[in-house]
Motif scaffolding. Structure first.
Motif, short mmCIF file in Angstrom:
data_model
loop_
_atom_site.label_atom_id
_atom_site.label_comp_id
_atom_site.label_asym_id
_atom_site.label_seq_id
_atom_site.Cartn_x
_atom_site.Cartn_y
_atom_site.Cartn_z
N LYS A 192 46.22 41.54 40.12
CA LYS A 192 45.82 40.11 39.65
C LYS A 192 44.57 39.66 39.33
N VAL A 193 43.92 39.27 38.32
CA VAL A 193 42.61 38.73 38.19
C VAL A 193 42.27 37.38 37.95
N ASP A 194 41.40 36.81 38.65
CA ASP A 194 40.97 35.51 38.41
C ASP A 194 39.53 35.36 38.23
N ILE A 195 39.08 34.55 37.47
CA ILE A 195 37.68 34.29 37.03
C ILE A 195 37.36 32.79 37.00
N ASP A 196 36.10 32.38 37.71
CA ASP A 196 35.81 30.91 37.67
C ASP A 196 34.72 30.96 36.75
N ASP A 197 34.36 29.66 36.63
CA ASP A 197 33.30 29.26 35.66
C ASP A 197 31.81 30.01 36.03
N GLU A 198 31.57 30.23 37.15
CA GLU A 198 30.46 30.77 37.70
C GLU A 198 30.15 32.39 37.43
N GLY A 199 31.38 33.11 36.97
CA GLY A 199 31.63 34.47 36.85
C GLY A 199 31.96 35.30 38.12
N LEU A 200 32.35 34.57 39.05
CA LEU A 200 32.84 35.13 40.11
C LEU A 200 34.37 35.73 39.65
N ILE A 201 34.74 36.84 39.89
CA ILE A 201 35.79 37.56 39.57
C ILE A 201 36.52 37.83 40.97
N LYS A 202 37.81 37.54 41.11
CA LYS A 202 38.77 38.01 42.37
C LYS A 202 39.72 38.72 41.75
N ILE A 203 39.83 39.89 42.43
CA ILE A 203 40.72 41.10 42.00
C ILE A 203 41.86 41.23 43.17
N SER A 204 43.05 41.04 43.11
CA SER A 204 43.92 41.29 44.34
C SER A 204 45.04 42.13 44.04
N SER A 205 45.65 42.90 44.86
CA SER A 205 46.48 43.67 44.93
C SER A 205 46.89 44.41 46.25
N SER A 206 48.00 45.06 46.54
CA SER A 206 48.53 45.61 47.86
C SER A 206 48.17 47.19 47.49
N ASP A 207 47.75 47.52 46.13
CA ASP A 207 47.44 49.13 45.99
C ASP A 207 46.01 48.95 45.52
N LEU A 208 45.01 49.80 46.28
CA LEU A 208 43.95 50.10 46.11
C LEU A 208 43.69 50.53 44.73
N THR A 209 44.48 51.68 44.13
CA THR A 209 44.07 52.19 42.97
C THR A 209 44.20 51.19 41.86
N GLN A 210 45.01 49.91 41.93
CA GLN A 210 45.04 49.05 40.96
C GLN A 210 43.75 48.13 40.93
N ILE A 211 43.29 47.94 42.08
CA ILE A 211 42.19 47.09 42.37
C ILE A 211 40.80 47.95 41.57
N GLU A 212 40.70 49.07 41.86
CA GLU A 212 39.76 50.34 41.29
C GLU A 212 40.01 50.30 39.53
N ALA A 213 41.21 50.33 39.41
CA ALA A 213 41.09 50.46 38.02
C ALA A 213 40.80 49.23 37.09
N ALA A 214 41.17 47.93 37.80
CA ALA A 214 40.88 46.71 37.12
C ALA A 214 39.25 46.44 37.07
N ARG A 215 38.72 46.91 38.50
CA ARG A 215 37.16 46.84 38.73
C ARG A 215 36.67 47.65 37.44
N LYS A 216 36.93 48.87 37.44
CA LYS A 216 36.36 49.75 36.35
C LYS A 216 36.50 49.25 35.00
N TRP A 217 37.62 48.93 34.53
CA TRP A 217 37.78 48.24 33.12
C TRP A 217 36.81 46.92 33.17
N ILE A 218 36.63 46.15 34.01
CA ILE A 218 35.85 45.04 33.97
C ILE A 218 34.27 45.38 33.70
N SER A 219 34.00 46.28 34.72
CA SER A 219 32.61 46.71 34.58
C SER A 219 32.34 47.41 33.31
N GLY A 220 33.37 48.26 32.83
CA GLY A 220 33.12 48.57 31.39
C GLY A 220 32.71 47.57 30.38
#
Length: 250
Positions: A62-90
């Protein structure tokens, strides 16, 4: 008795876990945050939320983003969080000339293939940069959806990226030495573009050259017409409105 009971309980607990964990369990629910430039928010969201919905659907986080550019990535699976983080970083990361990236062929054209890399960037691999030997058609080397490794050769002022596959080992991702000999300059290549020599029709300038009928254009027949006012002695067509014919003067 209380002390002995406490010691017994602590002993049984130590058998299961001797000290506190330094990290959460891979299956423990967690929320991780990352900060991006506010100018990149629209790139993460995409047109009508297309990009962020694709990230959520593909990674499962789950990905949430606010108007200041703070992104919150939540999940019970660490691999899902890392995949979303890598995608956003790219998406927010800028491509670097000389760096090697993993990419996917998204479109093939007559002169090469467009490769998507870093999550949200596209670059062109020209047919001459697919292999060291001559390639007749891009489809002989790649197909749509194929995973490839590319090296960034150039980023022009408009942001267009030129990529190369032949300088990267497609198996290991290691950079290869450029063994292709440099192109020899074409004969007369140092001649200024303005000096193009005589035209094929014999004309020396860049005008339209001689007409096919050999005349001088629209004025070729006007030399024997004379002034317009002299075309008629009796009429006044196109002449002086105060003109008086000779026969009236007498």
């Amino acid at each position: 008795q209380a002390k002995e009971g406490r010691a017994h309980i602590l002993g049984e607990m130590e058998k299961a876990l001797g000290s506190a964990r330094t990290e959460l369990s891979d299956y423990a629910p967690r929320i991780e945050t990352m900060q991006i430039d506010k100018a990149k928010i629209r790139d993460i969201i995409g047109t009508g939320g297309k990009v962020i919905r694709e990230i959520v659907a593909t990674t499962g986080a789950k990905v949430d983003i606010d108007d200041e550019g703070l992104i919150k990535i939540s999940s019970s699976d660490l691999t899902q969080i890392e995949a979303a983080r890598k995608w956003i970083s790219g998406i927010v990361e800028e491509a670097e000339v000389g760096k090697i990236y993993d990419g996917k062929v998204v479109n093939i054209v007559d002169f090469g293939a467009f490769v998507n890399f870093m999550g949200g960037k596209d670059g062109l691999v020209h047919v001459s940069e697919m292999k060291n030997e001559r390639v007749e058609k891009p489809t002989d080397v790649v197909s749509e959806g194929q995973e490839v490794k590319v090296k960034v050769l150039e980023i022009d002022p408009r942001g267009k990226v030129r990529l190369s596959m032949r300088l990267v080992d497609q198996e290991t991702g290691a950079e290869l030495e450029d063994t292709r000999p440099p192109r020899e300059p074409r004969e007369g290549g140092d001649r200024p573009r303005g000096d193009r020599g005589p035209r094929r029709d014999g004309g020396g300038d860049r005008g339209r050259g001689p007409r096919r009928d050999g005349g001088g254009g629209r004025d070729r027949d006007r030399g024997d017409r004379g002034p317009r006012r002299e075309r008629s002695e009796g009429g006044n067509e196109g002449g002086d409105p105060n003109h008086v014919p000779d026969f009236l003067k007498d």
